[in-house]
Write an enzyme that holds these catalytic residues in place. Structure first.
Site, mmCIF file in Angstrom:
data_model
loop_
_atom_site.group_PDB
_atom_site.id
_atom_site.type_symbol
_atom_site.label_atom_id
_atom_site.label_comp_id
_atom_site.label_asym_id
_atom_site.label_seq_id
_atom_site.Cartn_x
_atom_site.Cartn_y
_atom_site.Cartn_z
ATOM 1 N N HIS A 114 3.379 -6.158 -14.565
ATOM 2 C CA HIS A 114 4.809 -6.118 -14.277
ATOM 3 C C HIS A 114 5.572 -7.101 -15.162
ATOM 4 O O HIS A 114 6.633 -6.763 -15.718
ATOM 5 C CB HIS A 114 5.063 -6.444 -12.801
ATOM 6 N N HIS A 130 -1.044 2.297 -6.452
ATOM 7 C CA HIS A 130 -1.951 1.634 -5.507
ATOM 8 C C HIS A 130 -3.327 2.286 -5.516
ATOM 9 O O HIS A 130 -4.346 1.585 -5.445
ATOM 10 C CB HIS A 130 -1.372 1.684 -4.096
ATOM 11 N N SER A 162 -1.735 -6.762 -11.324
ATOM 12 C CA SER A 162 -0.440 -6.143 -11.078
ATOM 13 C C SER A 162 0.709 -7.044 -11.523
ATOM 14 O O SER A 162 1.672 -6.579 -12.150
ATOM 15 C CB SER A 162 -0.299 -5.814 -9.587
ATOM 16 N N ARG A 214 0.807 -1.220 0.000
ATOM 17 C CA ARG A 214 0.000 0.000 0.000
ATOM 18 C C ARG A 214 0.838 1.267 0.000
ATOM 19 O O ARG A 214 0.382 2.301 -0.490
ATOM 20 C CB ARG A 214 -0.940 0.020 1.217
#
Length: 557
Positions: A460, A425, A456, A418
């Site tokens: 990536h 985020h 995510s 976070r």
């Protein structure tokens, strides 16, 4: 009678011992009988100093504990106040003073789903490192990293002078990594112009049609399909095709791919934030609602945030000295990364792919990669999340500088995720996690969290695969396996210094694994190329079999 009188006289003559009185031997006794002054009249200095030092240490410990508790409580209160103020439906007394509500009303408010158009609240605040660098103790750590950079430069120049007999200042690695910059700039201009024109025009056409036409569902379906095609084909496929077709070097690829992902996320945010406004105004028959202006959307495309708003808190002026400092720090981080790779990575990994696989070699590779991996992590964080974003925020007078939080103090991986990159985020939280719960209900929190992790991890791994030129899903596996596992094991209930140590140990080890395996695969792709590879050969890591190919080629020769 005489004896009794004598006894009474003697009893009167005996001095009464009071606290702090002087006895016949010349010593002063305290209230509890301890000596304050010795027989020769000198004070017991050592005992007094020792007690003073003990009291001072206790006071310092107490002060430190109180300040930590106060700081954490204030930060928690401010964060909760900011988050909760964004979801207040009306400034009623009940919302401001929830303690006066009955239990039934509390449960009702607790389970009430916030409207979809409410989200992140932007406030004027500085970046955390800017505040911390005002403390001399913290700034000394920054000076230590600068000293380490100076040592890297000196060692590189010394080794080059010994080997070559001259100073080598060609920076060939940087020149290679940022090659074909004219093509990169032209590709970025096309991407930016497309992201600026198409979503804005498409939204305005849909909004006007939706307010006036009777075929709203058909028009919305057509506009949604066109926007999806634009995101997939124009913003998704074409930049990737340019990167692969022209075989761009790694850093140039990173520029295009990261800008591609950023513009896709911004276009989604612009549509996602403004469509509910049109739907709400149409239901309320409010035709006076104005759509976003071109200048507002253009400002958003440059602003260091992925959450669209018509306006943001702004600073009154621009500090151009601050902007120049941040860009110089970005440049310094690039040279820092250059020396890290030249001194710590290339000598270690140049020939490692030619060696047969052994457990000892792999373990040494991972642990030798921890230091350069951690340095690259710090440099990426400082250069992009602090310097780059703050430079653009300053030029745009963008006042909300909370691009990250104190992720280094995290005692859980949930908190680390976070606080490491607040910009990304926030986008994942409001447009992936919260929209998932808004559509399917709060019973599917675990599924929503899994979907956010999957999105995510895929993004990536996509970025690394395109930028490195090979598919080796190390980061994806770490993200989906260990990342998800640590997210539930090292959760927010874990407090205390030991959990922060565990978090840092896991983070260091993960950086070593990533740098080691990706470096091995990078050199294996160069040493053992495959002509016309099949799809399965593209998916199979080359580092697993490269040493066998080299050995067989050597025996053939």
């Amino acid at each position: 009678m005489t004896s009794e009188a004598g006894n009474s006289l003697r009893s009167r003559r005996v001095p009464t011992k009071v606290p702090g009185s002087v006895e016949m031997d010349g010593a002063v006794r305290g209230p509890e009988g301890e000596h304050r002054i010795t027989s020769n009249g000198k004070m017991d200095v050592e005992r007094i100093i020792t007690k003073k030092l003990q009291l001072k240490m206790k006071a310092e410990h107490l002060k430190t504990d109180l300040m930590k508790q106060f700081d954490s409580q204030v930060n928690e209160f401010v964060d909760n106040l900011i988050e909760e103020s964004a979801s207040l439906e009306s400034p009623t007394v009940h919302s401001l003073f929830p303690s006066v509500l009955c239990e039934k009303e509390r449960n009702k408010l607790r389970h009430t789903r916030p409207p979809p158009d409410q989200g992140k609240l932007f406030v004027s605040r500085r970046s955390l490192l800017d505040e911390l660098f005002e403390v001399n103790h913290i700034r000394t750590i920054y000076h230590m990293f600068i000293a380490l950079l100076i040592l890297f430069i000196i060692s590189t120049l010394a080794v080059d002078f010994i080997d070559e007999g001259r100073l080598v200042l060609d920076f060939d690695l940087l020149v290679y990594a940022f090659g074909q910059l004219p093509l990169v700039v032209s590709t970025w201009l096309c991407m930016f112009f497309s992201a600026f024109v198409v979503p804005y025009v498409l939204f305005h056409q849909w909004a006007r049609h939706y307010r006036t036409s009777s075929h709203r569902a058909l028009g919305s379906l057509l506009a949604g399909a066109l926007f999806l095609l634009f995101q997939v084909l124009v913003m998704g496929f074409l930049p990737t095709y340019v990167v692969l077709r022209n075989n761009l070097p790694p850093a140039s690829r990173f520029i295009i791919i990261l800008e591609q992902v950023r513009l896709i996320m911004k276009a989604h945010s612009f549509i996602r934030e403004n469509v509910p406004r049109v739907l709400s105004s149409t239901r309320e028959k409010n035709n006076s609602m104005s759509t976003p202006q071109v200048s507002q959307y253009l400002y958003f495309l440059f602003a260091p945030t992925l959450i669209y708003r018509d306006s943001y808190p702004r600073n009154p002026s621009i500090r151009w000295g601050y902007v120049a400092t941040k860009f110089l720090q970005v440049l310094g981080c690039l040279f820092y990364a250059y020396y890290v790779f030249v001194r710590l990575c290339i000598p270690q990994f140049r020939n490692i792919s030619l060696q047969p696989f052994k457990l000892r070699v792999m373990v040494l590779c991972v642990f030798n990669s921890i230091l350069p991996g951690v340095l690259v992590l710090f440099l990426a964080f400082f250069a992009f999340l602090h310097c780059w974003l703050n430079a653009f925020a300053e030029m745009l007078r963008f006042a909300d500088r909370m691009f990250y939080k104190d992720w280094w103090n995290s005692t859980s991986f949930a908190n680390y995720y976070r606080t490491w990159n607040v910009v990304v985020h926030d986008w994942l939280y409001y447009y992936a996690y919260r929209d998932f719960l808004w559509m399917l209900g709060k019973r599917f929190r675990a599924a929503a969290m899994l979907s956010v992790f999957t999105v995510s991890a895929v993004v990536h791994e996509y970025a690394l695969a395109i930028c490195f030129g090979f598919f080796y899903p190390v980061l994806f596996c770490l993200f989906m396996c260990f990342g998800m596992l640590f997210n539930f094991i090292l959760h927010d209930r874990r407090k205390g210094p030991i959990w922060n140590v565990i978090m840092w140990t896991s983070l260091f080890l993960g950086q070593g694994v990533l740098l080691c395996l990706y470096s091995q695969e990078w050199y294996a792709q160069r040493y053992c190329p495959v002509q016309n590879p099949t799809f399965l050969e593209l998916l199979k890591p080359r580092s697993w079999t490269c040493h066998q190919q080299v050995s067989s080629a050597g025996r053939t020769d």
